[in-house]
Motif scaffolding. Structure first.
Motif, PDB file in Angstrom:
ATOM      1  N   SER A  71      16.399  15.584  57.369  1.00 28.93           N
ATOM      2  CA  SER A  71      16.767  14.188  57.583  1.00 28.93           C
ATOM      3  C   SER A  71      15.523  13.311  57.629  1.00 28.93           C
ATOM      4  N   VAL A  72      15.618  12.123  57.034  1.00 32.21           N
ATOM      5  CA  VAL A  72      14.478  11.209  57.071  1.00 32.21           C
ATOM      6  C   VAL A  72      14.190  10.768  58.503  1.00 32.21           C
ATOM      7  N   SER A  73      15.180  10.825  59.371  1.00 33.45           N
ATOM      8  CA  SER A  73      14.979  10.452  60.776  1.00 33.45           C
ATOM      9  C   SER A  73      14.004  11.398  61.463  1.00 33.45           C
ATOM     10  N   VAL A 102      18.617  27.010  50.190  1.00 33.09           N
ATOM     11  CA  VAL A 102      19.307  25.783  49.786  1.00 33.09           C
ATOM     12  C   VAL A 102      19.039  24.689  50.807  1.00 33.09           C
ATOM     13  N   SER A 103      18.610  23.522  50.344  1.00 30.93           N
ATOM     14  CA  SER A 103      18.266  22.443  51.266  1.00 30.93           C
ATOM     15  C   SER A 103      18.955  21.144  50.852  1.00 30.93           C
ATOM     16  N   LYS A 104      19.076  20.254  51.829  1.00 32.87           N
ATOM     17  CA  LYS A 104      19.698  18.948  51.634  1.00 32.87           C
ATOM     18  C   LYS A 104      18.754  17.864  52.155  1.00 32.87           C
ATOM     19  N   PHE A 105      18.576  16.807  51.348  1.00 34.31           N
ATOM     20  CA  PHE A 105      17.809  15.636  51.768  1.00 34.31           C
ATOM     21  C   PHE A 105      18.820  14.611  52.270  1.00 34.31           C
ATOM     22  N   LEU A 106      18.704  14.221  53.529  1.00 33.80           N
ATOM     23  CA  LEU A 106      19.735  13.402  54.164  1.00 33.80           C
ATOM     24  C   LEU A 106      19.213  12.034  54.586  1.00 33.80           C
ATOM     25  N   VAL A 107      19.948  10.997  54.184  1.00 34.68           N
ATOM     26  CA  VAL A 107      19.746   9.639  54.689  1.00 34.68           C
ATOM     27  C   VAL A 107      20.936   9.340  55.604  1.00 34.68           C
ATOM     28  N   PRO A 108      20.740   9.353  56.924  1.00 36.60           N
ATOM     29  CA  PRO A 108      21.863   9.218  57.866  1.00 36.60           C
ATOM     30  C   PRO A 108      22.595   7.882  57.725  1.00 36.60           C
ATOM     31  N   SER A 126      14.694  24.812  46.073  1.00 36.10           N
ATOM     32  CA  SER A 126      16.143  25.030  46.132  1.00 36.10           C
ATOM     33  C   SER A 126      16.881  23.791  46.637  1.00 36.10           C
ATOM     34  N   LEU A 127      16.333  22.605  46.394  1.00 34.03           N
ATOM     35  CA  LEU A 127      17.004  21.381  46.819  1.00 34.03           C
ATOM     36  C   LEU A 127      18.267  21.181  45.983  1.00 34.03           C
ATOM     37  N   ARG A 128      19.395  21.036  46.646  1.00 32.07           N
ATOM     38  CA  ARG A 128      20.670  20.932  45.934  1.00 32.07           C
ATOM     39  C   ARG A 128      21.415  19.627  46.199  1.00 32.07           C
ATOM     40  N   ASN A 129      21.064  18.922  47.275  1.00 26.38           N
ATOM     41  CA  ASN A 129      21.848  17.741  47.630  1.00 26.38           C
ATOM     42  C   ASN A 129      20.949  16.618  48.120  1.00 26.38           C
ATOM     43  N   PHE A 130      21.125  15.450  47.523  1.00 23.88           N
ATOM     44  CA  PHE A 130      20.450  14.223  47.958  1.00 23.88           C
ATOM     45  C   PHE A 130      21.569  13.334  48.490  1.00 23.88           C
ATOM     46  N   GLN A 131      21.744  13.310  49.791  1.00 20.87           N
ATOM     47  CA  GLN A 131      22.894  12.635  50.391  1.00 20.87           C
ATOM     48  C   GLN A 131      22.474  11.307  51.003  1.00 20.87           C
ATOM     49  N   ILE A 132      23.051  10.222  50.474  1.00 24.40           N
ATOM     50  CA  ILE A 132      22.735   8.881  50.944  1.00 24.40           C
ATOM     51  C   ILE A 132      23.950   8.349  51.689  1.00 24.40           C
ATOM     52  N   ASP A 157      12.554  15.372  37.496  1.00 27.33           N
ATOM     53  CA  ASP A 157      12.171  16.781  37.358  1.00 27.33           C
ATOM     54  C   ASP A 157      12.821  17.688  38.389  1.00 27.33           C
ATOM     55  N   VAL A 158      14.116  17.486  38.637  1.00 26.34           N
ATOM     56  CA  VAL A 158      14.858  18.348  39.552  1.00 26.34           C
ATOM     57  C   VAL A 158      16.128  18.820  38.836  1.00 26.34           C
ATOM     58  N   ASN A 159      16.461  20.086  38.976  1.00 20.68           N
ATOM     59  CA  ASN A 159      17.657  20.643  38.337  1.00 20.68           C
ATOM     60  C   ASN A 159      18.713  21.004  39.374  1.00 20.68           C
ATOM     61  N   ASN A 160      19.965  21.041  38.926  1.00 13.53           N
ATOM     62  CA  ASN A 160      21.085  21.463  39.778  1.00 13.53           C
ATOM     63  C   ASN A 160      21.194  20.625  41.048  1.00 13.53           C
ATOM     64  N   LEU A 161      21.146  19.312  40.878  1.00  7.63           N
ATOM     65  CA  LEU A 161      21.131  18.415  42.030  1.00  7.63           C
ATOM     66  C   LEU A 161      22.401  17.569  42.089  1.00  7.63           C
ATOM     67  N   SER A 162      22.899  17.353  43.307  1.00  4.51           N
ATOM     68  CA  SER A 162      24.008  16.449  43.549  1.00  4.51           C
ATOM     69  C   SER A 162      23.513  15.257  44.353  1.00  4.51           C
ATOM     70  N   ILE A 163      23.776  14.049  43.855  1.00  9.04           N
ATOM     71  CA  ILE A 163      23.468  12.817  44.588  1.00  9.04           C
ATOM     72  C   ILE A 163      24.791  12.252  45.069  1.00  9.04           C
ATOM     73  N   ASP A 164      24.976  12.195  46.379  1.00 10.64           N
ATOM     74  CA  ASP A 164      26.278  11.866  46.950  1.00 10.64           C
ATOM     75  C   ASP A 164      26.141  10.713  47.944  1.00 10.64           C
ATOM     76  N   GLY A 165      26.915   9.651  47.719  1.00 10.07           N
ATOM     77  CA  GLY A 165      26.882   8.512  48.625  1.00 10.07           C
ATOM     78  C   GLY A 165      27.943   8.555  49.705  1.00 10.07           C
ATOM     79  N   GLY A 166      28.761   9.638  49.723  1.00  6.99           N
ATOM     80  CA  GLY A 166      29.816   9.715  50.718  1.00  6.99           C
ATOM     81  C   GLY A 166      30.715   8.488  50.633  1.00  6.99           C
ATOM     82  N   SER A 167      31.125   7.978  51.773  1.00  9.30           N
ATOM     83  CA  SER A 167      31.944   6.759  51.803  1.00  9.30           C
ATOM     84  C   SER A 167      31.155   5.560  52.332  1.00  9.30           C
ATOM     85  N   THR A 168      29.864   5.766  52.635  1.00  9.44           N
ATOM     86  CA  THR A 168      29.083   4.706  53.289  1.00  9.44           C
ATOM     87  C   THR A 168      27.748   4.409  52.615  1.00  9.44           C
ATOM     88  N   GLY A 169      27.305   5.242  51.703  1.00  9.61           N
ATOM     89  CA  GLY A 169      25.969   5.095  51.127  1.00  9.61           C
ATOM     90  C   GLY A 169      25.853   3.919  50.176  1.00  9.61           C
TER      91      GLY A 169
END
Length: 440
Positions: A71-73, A102-108, A126-132, A157-169
């Motif tokens: 988490s960026v926090s 497997v790791s996730k980059f999180l913007v709360p 192994s970064l798989r998720n960029f969650q905003i 330059d990243v493979n197999n990545l999901s960028i997900d804004g959820g319902s609030t990003g």
């Protein structure tokens, strides 16, 4: 005697096991946890298959494969909308990108993070998720982009990545300061570049979903040199008078699908340029804006190749154009195998248009070469034109448009203007290209 020997052996085994368990319990109480056996550290117990001994392996060990969230926090991001959180994001990215497992980059969610121009560069382990889930807000100081005036956020330059804004990003470009200084708004201003809000560069197997992008400084999302991309349920908005704020720009990208999305901007809802192949667009709502555009192609006498474009299911409302192919004189290459179908247009100024003589300069000279446009199908298209001309085929005399098919097209309120185009009508077509137009 044999019976006694067996009993003695069993007793010795039981004593050894009790002794081993006591030693293990002592180790757990001595620095690794509490008397209940829980661990305070991130360490893992691992069985070494070579010697059947239970050993303690740190989570920092390269052999660990546990998943983790970064988490960026955790790296000092305030999220108050005022403090510059750029460095915190960079530190969090470095950790997430280099983490094993497997790791996730999180913007709360619930916070607004102020960012200057920021580059998120791979390759990652192994970064798989960029969650905003929160809001990314662009700095409004133009001086913060002095090192890179073309980009705000870059992911590359990243493979197999999901960028997900959820319902609030939300990605908020705060583009007003850039629009005010555009030469398209203020003719006294010099024509300069402005940052693209989100650039996705050289990514393979990319999944973008539930993302909201607003008020980009210039292009909202640019997808460049990517392969195998899915974009679903994105919402992109900017005022109809904001200059050059294309919704999704695609260039040098193959195998991309855009579906279930809404785009309203001051420029093209979707623009497709050189090197793009196998582009599928489904269930798109577009307006305001300049519609769906293939091009511009062949500018500055360049070669351009676009093929395999399929728009199936779209609604366009009050746009400057509907479905458009535009190429410069003097260019070369091909735009072929293109299909527009199941499209509804309401109050669109130029519903169907091919322009091989496109020019955005003050003075344009007649040139002989052109990008060849061929095998274009318009099927099941209906609606209303906001101008007197609903269908325009302004093709090159030297390289006329070939294999143009109009099938079940019914656009009310305008005529057809067809020049240097080989047009075939199928089913009900209105308006039609008149017989006195040059049909090759």
């Amino acid at each position: 005697m044999a019976r006694c020997s067996e009993l003695l052996a069993i007793c010795l085994c039981i004593l050894l096991m009790l002794s081993w368990c006591e030693a293990l319990s002592s180790n757990v109480d001595d620095g690794y946890g509490h008397e209940d056996g829980s661990f305070e550290s991130d360490s893992l117990l691992k069985l070494n298959k070579n010697d059947d001994v239970l050993t303690l392996i740190s989570s920092d060990d390269n052999t660990t494969s546990a998943s983790s969230t970064v988490s960026v926090s955790d790296f000092g991001a305030k999220g108050d909308g005022k403090t510059d959180d750029t460095q915190a994001f960079k530190k969090a990215w470095k950790k997430a990108c280099s983490t094993n497992g497997v790791s996730k980059f999180l913007v709360p969610k619930g916070k607004t993070y102020l960012l200057k121009s920021t580059r998120f560069r791979g390759p990652c382990k192994s970064l798989r998720n960029f969650q905003i889930l929160g809001t990314l807000s662009a700095s409004t100081k133009r001086s913060d982009y002095k090192n890179d005036k073309n980009h705000w956020l870059i992911l590359e330059d990243v493979n197999n990545l999901s960028i997900d804004g959820g319902s609030t990003g939300i990605i908020e470009g705060n583009g007003k300061i850039w629009w005010q200084n555009s030469c398209k708004i203020d003719k006294s201003k010099p024509c300069t570049k402005a940052p693209t809000a989100l650039t996705l560069y050289n990514l393979k197997k990319l999944n973008v979903k539930n993302l909201r992008v607003k008020n980009a400084q210039q292009i909202q999302i640019s997808i460049e040199k990517c392969n195998n991309v899915k974009v679903k349920n994105v919402a992109i908005t900017a005022p109809d008078d904001s200059p050059n704020t294309d919704g999704i720009h695609i260039t040098n990208t193959q195998n991309i699908q855009i579906s279930n999305s809404e785009i309203g901007t001051g420029d093209d809802c979707i623009s497709i340029e050189d090197g793009s192949q196998n582009v599928q667009i489904n269930d798109l709502t577009c307006g305001p804006g300049h519609g769906i555009s293939i091009g511009s192609l062949g500018d500055d006498n360049s070669k351009a190749y676009v093929s395999g474009i399929n728009v199936d299911g779209a609604k366009l409302s009050s746009t400057d154009n509907g479905v458009r192919i535009k190429t410069y004189q003097g260019g070369s290459g091909t735009a072929k195998n293109i299909q527009f179908q199941n499209i509804r247009m309401e109050n669109v100024k130029n519903p169907i248009i091919i322009d091989q003589n496109y020019c955005d300069k003050e003075k344009c000279e007649q040139q002989e070469s052109a990008v060849q446009v061929s095998n274009v199908v318009y099927r099941n298209i209906s609606g209303t034109s906001a101008t007197d001309v609903a269908i325009t085929f302004n093709c090159s005399e030297k390289y006329p448009c070939k294999g143009i098919v109009l099938e079940n097209v019914n656009i009310k309120g305008g005529t057809a203007s067809c020049k240097n185009a080989n047009v075939q009508d199928q089913g009900t077509v209105s308006p039609r290209c008149s017989s006195n137009y040059f049909l090759m």
